[in-house]
Design an enzyme around this catalytic site. Structure first.
Site, short mmCIF file in Angstrom:
data_model
loop_
_atom_site.label_atom_id
_atom_site.label_comp_id
_atom_site.label_asym_id
_atom_site.label_seq_id
_atom_site.Cartn_x
_atom_site.Cartn_y
_atom_site.Cartn_z
N CYS A 53 45.12 57.20 19.80
CA CYS A 53 44.31 56.15 19.24
C CYS A 53 45.12 55.69 17.92
O CYS A 53 44.95 56.58 17.02
CB CYS A 53 43.08 56.83 19.22
N CYS A 103 47.52 49.48 19.57
CA CYS A 103 46.42 49.93 20.15
C CYS A 103 46.87 50.56 21.47
O CYS A 103 47.53 49.71 22.23
CB CYS A 103 45.28 49.17 20.11
N1 DGL Z 1 42.81 52.74 21.63
C1 DGL Z 1 42.37 52.73 20.44
C2 DGL Z 1 43.25 52.54 19.43
O1 DGL Z 1 44.70 52.76 19.70
C3 DGL Z 1 41.05 52.46 20.16
C4 DGL Z 1 40.55 51.03 20.41
C5 DGL Z 1 39.17 50.89 20.24
O2 DGL Z 1 38.27 51.71 20.73
O3 DGL Z 1 38.78 49.89 19.52
O4 DGL Z 1 43.37 51.87 18.30
#
Ligand code: DGL
Length: 259
Positions: A73, A187
């Protein structure tokens, strides 16, 4: 002796784009995946909220005999890695995304080239990609693009909606205008959207940091020789929806535990 696991966390299905790379390079690894679907999306939350969600997951991992954690994440890597890696340093080794992949992201770029970062609002506001990439070349232009709304498209499988297309197109137009040479999928939910990105703009290199992160995790974790690959999935809400949205990266046959 209790089995030792590698914990992988994200707000939802996004981190599966990282887990799929981890499994490719570490097929014998034992992984626990936590999707915090109750608190998703993280990208529009405050740093204190993201800190509290992530800390809960780390404590859960410790109970499950996790020793290494992958922040699959970008948002947690950007906003709470510094604080949590210090607080948990006696129990966990944490691999953050942005800090681990910035060198690779900066490769093949010359002075004054532009690299665009597609990411959540929290990641863009943190400027973490810019800070980390400029450590390798301060003369690269780093353009952060807040892509709020993309995570919901993936979690709710709204790939064919006109609204989704228009939102993605608007962000791709910013990329085109900037003349960026490279676009970072900043993301972990965005690899689910790569076909749409390429359909709108195929004249740019897309960099998915997951492969680079997975390789570095492999190089820095000791896998016990007799480990047979294993994955356990945990979510904080709606396991059935998680299963459906996960499909692009994982066809999960086993039960997903709600915690
Ligand atoms: N998939 C995550 C990232 O890489 C989180 C996205 C989210 O929940 O806003 O930032």
């Amino acid at each position: 002796m209790a089995e030792e696991y590698i914990g992988v966390l994200d707000s939802g299905v996004g981190g599966l784009s990282v887990l799929s790379e981890l499994i490719k390079v570490m097929p014998e690894g034992r992984f626990l995946y936590f999707g915090d679907t109750k608190n998703m999306p993280y990208g529009t939350k405050t740093p204190d909220e993201i800190y509290s969600y992530t800390k809960n997951i780390l404590n859960f991992f410790i109970e499950k005999n996790v020793k290494n954690v992958v922040f699959a994440c970008n948002t947690t890597s950007a906003v709470v890695y510094d604080r949590l890696s210090e607080e948990f340093k006696n129990n966990l080794k944490i691999f953050p995304l942005i800090q681990t992949v910035a060198k690779k992201a900066s490769e093949n770029l010359k002075d004054n080239d532009t690299i665009a970062i597609l990411a959540t609002r929290a990641t863009i506001n943190s400027k973490k990609y810019e800070i980390e990439i400029k450590k390798y070349n301060p003369k690269i232009n780093v353009l952060g693009i807040d892509c709020t709304g993309f995570v919901e498209i993936v979690e709710n499988r709204l790939y064919d909606d006109e609204k989704s297309f228009n939102l993605i197109k608007a962000k791709m137009d910013i990329v085109k205008k900037s003349g960026a040479k490279k676009v970072v999928l900043g993301c972990t939910h965005y690899p689910y959207l790569i076909d749409i990105f390429k359909k709108i703009n195929s004249n740019v290199e897309y960099f998915n940091p997951a492969g680079c992160l997975a390789q570095i995790v492999k190089e820095n974790t000791a896998i016990i020789a007799d480990n047979k690959g294993e994955i356990k999935f945990y979510v904080s809400k709606n396991p059935d929806e998680f299963k459906k949205s996960a499909k692009i990266f994982f066809d999960i046959k086993d039960d997903i535990e709600l915690v």
